[in-house]
Design a protein around this motif. Structure first.
Motif, PDB file in Angstrom:
ATOM      1  N   GLU A 167       0.848  -1.202   0.000  1.00 56.62           N
ATOM      2  CA  GLU A 167       0.000   0.000   0.000  1.00 56.62           C
ATOM      3  C   GLU A 167       0.874   1.239   0.000  1.00 56.62           C
ATOM      4  N   VAL A 216       0.578  -0.672  -5.387  1.00 54.62           N
ATOM      5  CA  VAL A 216      -0.218  -1.888  -5.575  1.00 54.62           C
ATOM      6  C   VAL A 216       0.436  -2.792  -6.624  1.00 54.62           C
ATOM      7  N   TYR A 248      -0.112  -6.719  -8.922  1.00 56.08           N
ATOM      8  CA  TYR A 248      -1.180  -7.447  -9.621  1.00 56.08           C
ATOM      9  C   TYR A 248      -0.935  -8.946  -9.548  1.00 56.08           C
ATOM     10  N   GLU A 300     -10.347 -18.966  -3.130  1.00 56.07           N
ATOM     11  CA  GLU A 300     -10.628 -17.834  -2.232  1.00 56.07           C
ATOM     12  C   GLU A 300      -9.461 -17.526  -1.298  1.00 56.07           C
ATOM     13  N   GLU A 310      -6.846 -15.801  -3.317  1.00 53.01           N
ATOM     14  CA  GLU A 310      -7.276 -14.437  -3.666  1.00 53.01           C
ATOM     15  C   GLU A 310      -7.227 -13.503  -2.460  1.00 53.01           C
ATOM     16  N   LYS A 311      -7.850 -13.927  -1.374  1.00 53.16           N
ATOM     17  CA  LYS A 311      -7.974 -13.039  -0.209  1.00 53.16           C
ATOM     18  C   LYS A 311      -6.613 -12.738   0.422  1.00 53.16           C
ATOM     19  N   GLU A 328      -4.978 -10.233  -1.783  1.00 47.78           N
ATOM     20  CA  GLU A 328      -5.635  -8.929  -1.646  1.00 47.78           C
ATOM     21  C   GLU A 328      -5.188  -8.226  -0.366  1.00 47.78           C
ATOM     22  N   SER A 358      -2.220  -6.336  -0.826  1.00 50.16           N
ATOM     23  CA  SER A 358      -2.394  -5.289  -1.846  1.00 50.16           C
ATOM     24  C   SER A 358      -1.992  -5.705  -3.255  1.00 50.16           C
ATOM     25  N   TYR A 359      -2.322  -6.940  -3.556  1.00 50.88           N
ATOM     26  CA  TYR A 359      -2.284  -7.370  -4.948  1.00 50.88           C
ATOM     27  C   TYR A 359      -3.711  -7.295  -5.453  1.00 50.88           C
ATOM     28  N   ARG A 360      -3.927  -6.718  -6.628  1.00 53.85           N
ATOM     29  CA  ARG A 360      -5.248  -6.813  -7.222  1.00 53.85           C
ATOM     30  C   ARG A 360      -5.267  -8.084  -8.058  1.00 53.85           C
ATOM     31  N   VAL A 361      -6.168  -8.987  -7.696  1.00 53.34           N
ATOM     32  CA  VAL A 361      -6.248 -10.267  -8.392  1.00 53.34           C
ATOM     33  C   VAL A 361      -7.166 -10.083  -9.607  1.00 53.34           C
ATOM     34  N   SER A 417      -8.872 -15.410 -11.869  1.00 50.54           N
ATOM     35  CA  SER A 417      -8.890 -16.549 -10.958  1.00 50.54           C
ATOM     36  C   SER A 417      -9.324 -17.792 -11.728  1.00 50.54           C
TER      37      SER A 417
END
Ligand SMILES: Cc1cc2nc3c(=O)[nH]c(=O)nc-3n(C[C@H](O)[C@H](O)[C@H](O)COP(=O)(O)O)c2cc1C
Length: 206
Positions: free
Chosen positions: A119, A123, A125, A145, A148-149, A152, A155-158, A161
């Motif tokens: 952050e 960010v 990806y 999940e 992904e979570k 996230e 601070s990775y934007r997924v 998936s």
């Protein structure tokens, strides 16, 4: 630009490995640097919860995770892949994720105030690949999940998936056109996202 693929299965020629490699292909076609690592090739233990990282954002445990941290820091994007093991990520993948705790920072007097170091630094990806043997996606449980979570929270934007089902034997994924296509499209979307980011950054710097 550098992309890191991480395989959370001990089966080096297994389905997760095949699909993570497929997701890396769009980058390789563009001569973008990629690196694929197998967690099983590294010797590290679980987070011991010592909070020793909380002043420096560096893990104090001296093991092979110290070889992986610089790879994570140096990469612009990450592709995490795991087989479903009892409705969750593999033990290796969970151990790996837990050791990323050093990339999170908490306020000393209020634990509800926290952020990831990304952050502050910017960010990043990601794409994730979850694989299971059963024919219904519900039977992979929380695998995708969890990947992904966790990303996230760091601070990775997924952006993609992949949930690949009906894959059991080692290497079966290499014959599964649907799964291969999904993995490739996931990689392509991650690539397009990074290219867009570069374009915007260039415009803003003009
Ligand atoms: C310990 C263990 C637990 C598993 N749990 C599940 C599960 O909960 N759901 C499922 O559909 N498949 C499960 N599987 C099957 C694997 O997810 C499947 O074989 C997958 O293709 C393995 O990926 P790999 O080739 O990358 O190792 C399990 C396999 C093992 C060895």
């Amino acid at each position: 630009m550098k992309i890191l693929g991480v395989v959370g299965s001990k089966r080096k020629n297994g389905n997760t490995s095949i699909l993570v490699q497929e997701a890396l292909k769009p980058f390789e076609s563009e001569d973008i640097e990629t690196e694929l690592i197998y967690i099983d090739n590294y010797n590290f233990r679980g987070c011991n919860g010592c909070e020793g990282c909380q002043d420096t954002y560096k893990c104090v445990i001296d093991d092979d995770m110290q070889k992986i941290y610089p790879k994570i820091t140096a990469s612009d994007a990450i592709i995490l892949g795991s087989p479903a093991y009892f409705y969750n990520v593999s033990g290796d993948m969970k151990t790996f994720i837990d050791r990323l705790y050093c990339f999170e920072a908490f306020s000393k007097d209020d634990r509800s105030v926290w952020m990831s170091i990304n952050e502050v630094l910017g960010v990043k990806y990601a794409a994730v690949v979850a694989v299971c043997e059963q024919k219904k996606v519900e039977d992979m449980g929380y695998t995708a999940e969890v990947l992904e979570k966790s990303l996230e929270a760091l601070s990775y934007r997924v952006v993609s998936s992949v949930k690949a089902i009906n894959l059991f034997s080692t290497g079966e994924a290499s014959k599964d056109e649907k799964a291969l296509k999904e993995a490739k499209v996931a990689g392509e979307k991650l690539l397009k996202t990074l290219e867009l980011r570069q374009k915007i950054a260039k415009q803003l710097n003009n």
